[in-house]
Design an enzyme around this catalytic site. Structure first.
Site, PDB file in Angstrom:
ATOM      1  N   GLY A 164     129.708  11.566  74.533  1.00  0.00           N
ATOM      2  CA  GLY A 164     130.409  10.824  75.582  1.00  0.00           C
ATOM      3  C   GLY A 164     130.374   9.368  75.182  1.00  0.00           C
ATOM      4  O   GLY A 164     130.822   9.013  74.098  1.00  0.00           O
ATOM      5  N   SER A 217     127.458   6.381  74.972  1.00  0.00           N
ATOM      6  CA  SER A 217     126.015   6.176  75.165  1.00  0.00           C
ATOM      7  C   SER A 217     125.716   4.993  76.088  1.00  0.00           C
ATOM      8  O   SER A 217     124.722   5.021  76.818  1.00  0.00           O
ATOM      9  CB  SER A 217     125.320   6.012  73.819  1.00  0.00           C
ATOM     10  OG  SER A 217     125.920   4.988  73.067  1.00  0.00           O
ATOM     11  N   CYS A 230     126.011  13.374  69.258  1.00  0.00           N
ATOM     12  CA  CYS A 230     126.789  12.138  69.251  1.00  0.00           C
ATOM     13  C   CYS A 230     126.151  11.088  70.174  1.00  0.00           C
ATOM     14  O   CYS A 230     125.110  10.554  69.838  1.00  0.00           O
ATOM     15  CB  CYS A 230     128.231  12.466  69.607  1.00  0.00           C
ATOM     16  SG  CYS A 230     129.382  11.373  68.784  1.00  0.00           S
ATOM     17  N   HIS A 284     130.182  17.430  66.840  1.00  0.00           N
ATOM     18  CA  HIS A 284     130.242  18.172  68.113  1.00  0.00           C
ATOM     19  C   HIS A 284     130.316  19.674  67.847  1.00  0.00           C
ATOM     20  O   HIS A 284     131.409  20.246  67.833  1.00  0.00           O
ATOM     21  CB  HIS A 284     131.490  17.753  68.901  1.00  0.00           C
ATOM     22  CG  HIS A 284     131.399  16.383  69.487  1.00  0.00           C
ATOM     23  ND1 HIS A 284     131.097  16.161  70.817  1.00  0.00           N
ATOM     24  CD2 HIS A 284     131.559  15.167  68.927  1.00  0.00           C
ATOM     25  CE1 HIS A 284     131.076  14.864  71.045  1.00  0.00           C
ATOM     26  NE2 HIS A 284     131.358  14.233  69.915  1.00  0.00           N
ATOM     27  N   GLU A 292     129.798  22.050  69.748  1.00  0.00           N
ATOM     28  CA  GLU A 292     130.344  22.758  70.922  1.00  0.00           C
ATOM     29  C   GLU A 292     131.869  22.819  70.893  1.00  0.00           C
ATOM     30  O   GLU A 292     132.472  23.529  71.694  1.00  0.00           O
ATOM     31  CB  GLU A 292     129.843  22.092  72.218  1.00  0.00           C
ATOM     32  CG  GLU A 292     130.504  20.773  72.601  1.00  0.00           C
ATOM     33  CD  GLU A 292     130.030  19.576  71.781  1.00  0.00           C
ATOM     34  OE1 GLU A 292     129.222  19.756  70.845  1.00  0.00           O
ATOM     35  OE2 GLU A 292     130.503  18.454  72.072  1.00  0.00           O
TER      36      GLU A 292
END
Ligand code: GLN
Length: 231
Positions: free
Chosen positions: A68, A70, A100, A193, A195
Site C-alpha cells: 500500500g 507505508s 512491499c 506482491h 498475492e
C-alpha cells in the site's frame, strides 16, 4: 478489555513447543491490498481473519502487513497502538509477513526517502527505488522454498529495493540477482506482491510454514503468551 483466545490449545507450558500451534493468519486491514492477500491465502487453504485492532491479534499464528503506502500505514497504526501490538505479537511468537509497504514498515533502516519503521527486520530498504519510468513491472524471479529453487512471476509496484541484508537474514527469493524475499527468524519480507500472481507458490508455502511451527526457527528467550499483546 482483555480478550482471551477461544482455544488454549497451545500456550506454552514447560516442555511444550516454543511456538503456539495456531495457524489462522491475520491480514492487517487498515490500508492497501489486504483483500488480495486474504483471497490468495484462502485459495491456499488457510484460515484468514482481517485485523484492525490490537485485540484481534489474539490467537493468530501470523500477521500479514500488505502493500500500500507505508507513510499512510504509519499514520494509521499509531493512534490504534497497532505499531506496539505488532512488535509484541512478534516478540511473543507470532510470524510476520510484510509485502512491499509492509516490508518497509518492518525494516531496520528506511532510505530514499527515510522514515520511521518498526525496526524488526535487519535490512536497509530504499523506497520507490525503481524510479518513475519503471515504477511497476512484472517479471520472472526465483524463490528457494523447502530447499528447492522455483521460477515464478513477481509483480513489483512502486517497489522498494533491499540494499543491505544483515547477518541473521536469509535470502529466499531473488530477481535479477538481488534479494526480493528475505526471512529473519519469524519475519518474512517481500519487495514484490506474491498475492497478485495466481500461480505463485508463495501463499501456500507461507500458510504451511505458519501451520507447522517447527518450520519456523525457535523463539529463543522471548517465549510468552499471546494474551500479552491484548491491551
Ligand atoms: N512505494 C510504497 C511505499 O513507499 C510501497 C508500494 C507498495 O506497497 N506497493 O510505501
Amino acid at each position: 478489555m482483555v480478550t482471551r483466545p477461544m482455544q488454549e490449545d497451545t500456550l506454552s507450558r514447560n516442555g511444550s513447543p516454543p511456538f503456539p500451534k495456531r495457524s489462522t493468519i491475520g491480514v492487517l486491514g487498515l490500508q492497501g491490498d489486504f483483500d488480495a492477500h486474504r483471497r490468495a491465502l484462502e485459495a491456499a487453504g488457510a484460515e484468514v481473519r482481517e485485523v484492525r485492532r490490537p485485540d484481534q491479534l489474539a490467537g493468530l499464528g501470523a500477521l500479514v502487513v500488505p502493500g500500500g503506502e507505508s507513510t499512510a500505514l504509519l499514520r494509521l497504526l499509531a493512534p490504534r497502538k497497532m505499531d506496539e501490538a505488532i512488535v509484541a505479537f512478534h516478540r511473543t511468537g507470532g510470524v510476520l509477513l510484510g509485502t512491499c509497504a509492509g516490508l518497509i514498515l518492518f525494516a531496520k533502516e528506511v532510505a530514499s526517502p527515510g522514515q520511521p519503521s518498526l525496526g524488526l527486520l535487519d535490512v536497509t530498504v530504499d523506497r520507490n527505488a525503481f524510479g518513475r519510468q519503471v515504477d511497476s513491472f512484472v517479471d520472472q524471479g526465483r524463490l528457494r522454498l523447502n530447499g528447492t529453487e522455483v521460477e515464478t512471476e513477481m509483480v513489483f509496484i512502486r517497489a522498494p529495493r533491499i540494499r543491505r541484508v544483515g547477518p541473521e537474514v536469509e535470502v529466499l527469493g531473488t530477481w535479477n540477482g538481488e534479494p526480493v524475499l528475505v526471512r529473519q527468524d519469524r519475519i518474512f519480507g517481500a519487495t514484490f506482491h506474491p498475492e497478485m500472481s495466481p500461480q505463485s507458490p508463495f501463499p501456500q508455502w507461507f500458510a504451511q510454514q505458519v501451520a507447522s511451527p517447527q518450520a519456523i526457527a525457535p523463539l529463543g528467550q522471548a517465549a510468552g503468551s499471546r494474551e500479552d499483546i491484548t491491551p
